[in-house]
Design a protein around this motif. Structure first.
Motif, PDB file in Angstrom:
ATOM      1  N   LYS A 225       1.863  -7.352 -24.292  1.00  0.00           N
ATOM      2  CA  LYS A 225       2.424  -6.033 -24.043  1.00  0.00           C
ATOM      3  C   LYS A 225       3.786  -5.927 -24.714  1.00  0.00           C
ATOM      4  N   PRO A 226       4.240  -4.705 -24.999  1.00  0.00           N
ATOM      5  CA  PRO A 226       5.529  -4.535 -25.684  1.00  0.00           C
ATOM      6  C   PRO A 226       6.711  -5.047 -24.865  1.00  0.00           C
ATOM      7  N   VAL A 227       7.816  -5.238 -25.557  1.00  0.00           N
ATOM      8  CA  VAL A 227       9.087  -5.524 -24.890  1.00  0.00           C
ATOM      9  C   VAL A 227       9.541  -4.238 -24.202  1.00  0.00           C
ATOM     10  N   VAL A 228       9.864  -4.326 -22.925  1.00  0.00           N
ATOM     11  CA  VAL A 228      10.378  -3.155 -22.213  1.00  0.00           C
ATOM     12  C   VAL A 228      11.894  -3.258 -22.152  1.00  0.00           C
ATOM     13  N   VAL A 229      12.560  -2.227 -22.637  1.00  0.00           N
ATOM     14  CA  VAL A 229      14.021  -2.181 -22.627  1.00  0.00           C
ATOM     15  C   VAL A 229      14.452  -1.267 -21.484  1.00  0.00           C
TER      16      VAL A 229
ATOM     17  N   PHE B 217       8.307  -1.915 -28.741  1.00  0.00           N
ATOM     18  CA  PHE B 217       9.226  -1.588 -27.656  1.00  0.00           C
ATOM     19  C   PHE B 217       8.754  -0.395 -26.827  1.00  0.00           C
ATOM     20  N   CYS B 218       9.037  -0.475 -25.531  1.00  0.00           N
ATOM     21  CA  CYS B 218       8.965   0.663 -24.616  1.00  0.00           C
ATOM     22  C   CYS B 218      10.340   0.776 -23.962  1.00  0.00           C
TER      23      CYS B 218
ATOM     24  N   ARG C 107       6.715   2.428 -28.691  1.00  0.00           N
ATOM     25  CA  ARG C 107       5.436   2.918 -28.191  1.00  0.00           C
ATOM     26  C   ARG C 107       5.573   4.058 -27.186  1.00  0.00           C
ATOM     27  N   SER C 108       6.544   4.000 -26.292  1.00  0.00           N
ATOM     28  CA  SER C 108       6.664   5.043 -25.272  1.00  0.00           C
ATOM     29  C   SER C 108       8.007   4.926 -24.569  1.00  0.00           C
ATOM     30  N   MET C 109       8.311   5.961 -23.777  1.00  0.00           N
ATOM     31  CA  MET C 109       9.579   5.985 -23.048  1.00  0.00           C
ATOM     32  C   MET C 109       9.430   6.827 -21.790  1.00  0.00           C
ATOM     33  N   VAL C 110      10.030   6.358 -20.708  1.00  0.00           N
ATOM     34  CA  VAL C 110      10.112   7.131 -19.470  1.00  0.00           C
ATOM     35  C   VAL C 110      11.586   7.355 -19.167  1.00  0.00           C
ATOM     36  N   MET C 111      11.960   8.621 -19.041  1.00  0.00           N
ATOM     37  CA  MET C 111      13.344   9.005 -18.755  1.00  0.00           C
ATOM     38  C   MET C 111      13.475   9.342 -17.275  1.00  0.00           C
ATOM     39  N   LEU C 112      14.326   8.619 -16.571  1.00  0.00           N
ATOM     40  CA  LEU C 112      14.556   8.859 -15.148  1.00  0.00           C
ATOM     41  C   LEU C 112      15.862   9.624 -14.969  1.00  0.00           C
TER      42      LEU C 112
END
Length: 326
Positions: free
Chosen positions: A110-114, A173-174, A206-211
């Motif tokens: 799975k990608p690296v999550v930053v 990256f995510c 690959r993707s991003m979630v903005m909180l």
């Protein structure tokens, strides 16, 4: 007349001597490398707070982090337990990192999550999110720490660029950002689009979630910024979210990969913040969180400061990341 040394005193003395020997032994073990860092800067391997408000990550590899102090400019290297392993100039710290962890970690399944924290927070605020991600099989996670109250958004985005560029060239990256952390990421994407992206970082995202992202600036920062005290406490990055938003907005990009927004709405009749317009999570309004191009906007009844710790938000975030692995 001779006096007999009491057993408790003798025992305490021996314990103190043993502890002193352990300290000096640990100092030698930590610093005994060929690097000039050790020769110039005696290091005691003591725990640190991990960064707080004065340190920004420059490198992250194998659980080690090179950080730079926003006030003094000197650098240090921490291990995965936030124990200081050395300090000195940036060159010294990077040299020691190469000795402690010479190889970049190969990509996992799975990608690296930053993970990026918000204003006046630390990377420690994202630990709960990290635990949830690891439970779902995300083995490579970077909790990027930056001096949010001492640095501009541009300075923080440059540091983020350096951390990402230092990863394996095939790593993907995510991103999961909280509040200001999302603006730092958008600033980085804009920088790479304008100035070039030799490491192909954007194409590997690959993707991003903005909180709780202040994607349209923040009224609370604008109103508090007028007091003068706010800039002294919260720093230049906070002012860029408020009174200086017009200038910084021109440097921000919309992610060219799938992204989602999690925005809080506190129920009518609950506590409200008079410094924020309309429905909000008490810090960022619903309207301020919006950004054209979002795949979805997920509404939650969670206060801004707790978005990344809410189990339902964590579950939703992971589902979104999982859905965009290919």
């Amino acid at each position: 007349m001779l006096r007999t040394i009491s057993r408790p005193f003798l025992k305490s003395s021996l314990i103190a001597m043993a502890m002193a020997c352990c300290v000096f032994a640990s100092c030698y073990a930590v610093g005994h490398t060929e690097s000039e860092t050790v020769a110039k800067n005696f290091n005691v391997a003591l725990p640190t707070a991990g960064g707080a408000q004065f340190w920004t990550d420059l490198e992250a590899r194998g659980g080690y982090r090179v950080q730079r102090n926003a006030l003094t400019g000197h650098c240090r290297i921490l291990d995965s337990q936030n124990i200081r392993r050395g300090w000195g100039s940036e060159e010294d710290a990077c040299e020691l990192l190469d000795e402690l962890c010479p190889n970049k970690t190969a990509p996992a399944s799975k990608p690296v999550v930053v993970l990026l924290h918000g204003l006046m927070r630390t990377d420690g605020s994202m630990k709960s999110m990290e635990s949830a991600l690891r439970a779902d099989g995300y083995d490579q996670i970077i909790r990027f720490g930056y001096a949010s109250t001492r640095s501009s958004l541009g300075e923080s985005s440059k540091a983020l660029h350096r951390v990402l560029a230092g990863q394996h060239p095939d790593a993907e990256f995510c991103f999961v950002g909280h509040s200001m952390g999302n603006i730092v990421t958008r600033h980085l994407i804009g920088d790479l689009q304008r100035n070039g992206d030799p490491e192909r970082i954007v194409s590997r995202c690959r993707s991003m979630v903005m909180l709780g992202p202040p994607n349209q600036g923040a009224a609370i920062a604008r109103r508090l910024g007028a007091t003068g005290v706010f800039e002294w406490v919260a720093g230049p990055g906070a002012m860029e979210l408020g009174t200086n938003w017009t200038e910084v907005e021109a440097n921000l990009a919309t992610p060219p990969f799938p992204f989602a927004i999690v925005a809080g709405k506190i129920a009518v009749g609950a506590v409200r913040n008079p410094l924020v317009d309309g429905e909000s999570d008490f810090v960022v309004s619903w309207e301020e969180a919006q950004l054209d191009g979002a795949e979805t906007v997920h509404e939650v009844a969670v206060l801004h400061s707790f978005l990344m710790n809410d189990p339902a938000v964590q579950e939703w975030t992971i589902e979104f990341l999982d859905a965009h692995l290919e």
